[in-house]
Design an enzyme around this catalytic site. Sequence first.
Site, mmCIF file in Angstrom:
data_model
loop_
_atom_site.group_PDB
_atom_site.id
_atom_site.type_symbol
_atom_site.label_atom_id
_atom_site.label_comp_id
_atom_site.label_asym_id
_atom_site.label_seq_id
_atom_site.Cartn_x
_atom_site.Cartn_y
_atom_site.Cartn_z
ATOM 1 N N CYS A 1 0.808 -1.229 0.000
ATOM 2 C CA CYS A 1 0.000 0.000 0.000
ATOM 3 C C CYS A 1 0.845 1.287 0.000
ATOM 4 C CB CYS A 1 -0.959 0.009 1.182
ATOM 5 S SG CYS A 1 -2.132 -1.360 1.106
ATOM 6 N N HIS B 1 -2.991 7.361 2.433
ATOM 7 C CA HIS B 1 -3.474 6.072 1.922
ATOM 8 C C HIS B 1 -4.801 5.751 2.599
ATOM 9 C CE1 HIS B 1 -4.048 1.928 1.162
ATOM 10 N NE2 HIS B 1 -3.640 1.526 2.355
ATOM 11 N N ASN C 1 -10.336 0.252 0.330
ATOM 12 C CA ASN C 1 -8.868 0.312 0.378
ATOM 13 C C ASN C 1 -8.333 -0.332 -0.912
ATOM 14 O OD1 ASN C 1 -6.136 -0.265 0.801
ATOM 15 N ND2 ASN C 1 -6.394 -0.672 2.980
HETATM 16 O O1 UT7 Z 1 -3.743 -0.910 3.697
HETATM 17 C C1 UT7 Z 1 -2.621 -1.436 4.322
HETATM 18 C C2 UT7 Z 1 -2.648 -1.284 5.791
HETATM 19 N N1 UT7 Z 1 -3.875 -1.760 6.347
HETATM 20 C C3 UT7 Z 1 -4.402 -1.155 7.394
HETATM 21 O O2 UT7 Z 1 -3.879 -0.168 7.841
HETATM 22 C C4 UT7 Z 1 -5.623 -1.774 8.048
HETATM 23 C C5 UT7 Z 1 -5.448 -1.749 9.539
HETATM 24 N N2 UT7 Z 1 -6.466 -2.393 10.339
HETATM 25 C C6 UT7 Z 1 -7.785 -2.082 10.304
HETATM 26 O O3 UT7 Z 1 -8.227 -1.273 9.512
HETATM 27 C C7 UT7 Z 1 -8.673 -2.695 11.351
HETATM 28 O O4 UT7 Z 1 -7.881 -3.371 12.303
HETATM 29 C C8 UT7 Z 1 -9.736 -3.667 10.773
HETATM 30 C C9 UT7 Z 1 -10.781 -2.885 9.995
HETATM 31 C C10 UT7 Z 1 -9.054 -4.710 9.910
HETATM 32 C C11 UT7 Z 1 -10.469 -4.360 11.929
HETATM 33 O O5 UT7 Z 1 -11.062 -3.401 12.779
HETATM 34 P P1 UT7 Z 1 -10.817 -3.471 14.352
HETATM 35 O O6 UT7 Z 1 -11.624 -2.421 14.949
HETATM 36 O O7 UT7 Z 1 -9.345 -3.459 14.593
HETATM 37 O O8 UT7 Z 1 -11.470 -4.855 14.697
HETATM 38 P P2 UT7 Z 1 -10.801 -6.117 15.419
HETATM 39 O O9 UT7 Z 1 -9.874 -6.810 14.495
HETATM 40 O O10 UT7 Z 1 -10.298 -5.680 16.748
HETATM 41 O O11 UT7 Z 1 -12.072 -7.017 15.613
HETATM 42 C C12 UT7 Z 1 -13.147 -6.643 16.500
HETATM 43 C C13 UT7 Z 1 -14.232 -7.701 16.426
HETATM 44 C C14 UT7 Z 1 -13.661 -9.123 16.519
HETATM 45 O O12 UT7 Z 1 -14.584 -9.890 17.246
HETATM 46 P P3 UT7 Z 1 -14.328 -10.167 18.815
HETATM 47 O O13 UT7 Z 1 -12.989 -10.852 18.891
HETATM 48 O O14 UT7 Z 1 -14.346 -8.826 19.479
HETATM 49 O O15 UT7 Z 1 -15.489 -11.050 19.161
HETATM 50 C C15 UT7 Z 1 -13.649 -9.613 15.085
HETATM 51 O O16 UT7 Z 1 -13.773 -10.992 14.986
HETATM 52 O O17 UT7 Z 1 -14.872 -7.634 15.142
HETATM 53 C C16 UT7 Z 1 -14.868 -8.921 14.522
HETATM 54 N N3 UT7 Z 1 -14.809 -8.725 13.081
HETATM 55 C C17 UT7 Z 1 -15.903 -8.526 12.350
HETATM 56 N N4 UT7 Z 1 -17.211 -8.482 12.667
HETATM 57 C C18 UT7 Z 1 -18.085 -8.267 11.661
HETATM 58 C C19 UT7 Z 1 -13.715 -8.664 12.283
HETATM 59 N N5 UT7 Z 1 -14.087 -8.434 11.013
HETATM 60 C C20 UT7 Z 1 -15.436 -8.356 11.029
HETATM 61 C C21 UT7 Z 1 -16.401 -8.125 10.028
HETATM 62 N N6 UT7 Z 1 -17.701 -8.071 10.393
HETATM 63 N N7 UT7 Z 1 -16.066 -7.905 8.735
#
Ligand code: UT7
Length: 336
Positions: A114, A256, A286
Amino acid sequence: MSTGRAAVVTGIGSYVPPNVVTNEDLSARLDTSDAWIRSRTGIAERYVVSPGTSTSDLAVEAGLRALKSAGDQEVGAVVLATTTPDQPCPATAPQVAARLGLGRVPAFDVAAVCSGFLYGLASAAGLVAAGIADRVLLIAADAFTTIVNPEDRTTAVIFADGAGAVVLRAGSPDEPGALGPLVLGSDGELSHLIEVPAGGSRTRSAGRPVAPEDHYFRMLGRDTYRHAVEHMTAASTEAAERAGWRLDEVDRFVAHQANARILEAVSDRLGIPAERRLSNIARVGNTGAASIPLLLAEATAEGRLTAGHRVLLTAFGGGLSWGAATLVWPGLQTTE
Ligand code: UT7
């Protein structure tokens, strides 16, 4: 390496494929919801390639528009920043150059996930400064959905497809459009945070069968998030400092489009107000390497980015890799 020749942006273009996938479409086949995707990422819909469309197809369309915007079809080199080359070998850039009718110019790919557009700007600026090319077409294109596991809700809701391109020409460092200082960095100790495990020499030489899911993209979201905020903030601060700009002098902050919450956190840390922050993540998701030039092209076409604006660019991605750059936006024709 300074020869006194700066790389000056003289044309811009972008392309997204016609297929739109909404959060409702994804929720119909994955355990997710429109509310979760919007609140955690800021994304409402995104463009996705049709079967048979590859990165070079997106790159050619964006390249055509950038060349038209520059008003001159000739370039001395083509650089393609991509995470999703058409094939592992050879590079995709020579085919793109040939399809654009650019002749036998030097053409190569840049792989910085990215952060690819910023690493591509560094490559293009180097070609110009070294006198290798007077004009360079830099395209950033990703068919990211071709490497995302459609069953993995943590990545399938974020990544999307698109392309953006700029033409750079040799010029003087003090004219509008001249690239200012470029800050780049990497941290290979954390390469596991964003990866496609299989498909390269590591798994091939191991001689063991590879699990099909190892050919898909993986990201440890929470850790990636933290590093993205940290590095984009630090790189942006350093680039502005090297350019001799105060952060409150930045007219347009173009990061980005990783996640709307990341963009907000970085600009809050930098003290850049929301109205100076450009974003299109809600509509395009993204798009990997393509996200910055795609946003620059759209914002130029819509008049949100105009001649004279002081622009601060920053990116972060797999590698880990990151970067930032400054430039005063030039007057550009757009063909969007
Ligand atoms: O482009 C290159 C660089 N990339 C980035 O910079 C992306 C960086 N990361 C992110 O944007 C975020 O970490 C994500 C969007 C990928 C995830 O968001 P988050 O707020 O960090 O969520 P999380 O990974 O902490 O997950 C929270 C909860 C989890 O459930 P539990 O463990 O709390 O029960 C996940 O399993 O959300 C769950 N979850 C979802 N729920 C519904 C993860 N993905 C989904 C989904 N729909 N699509």
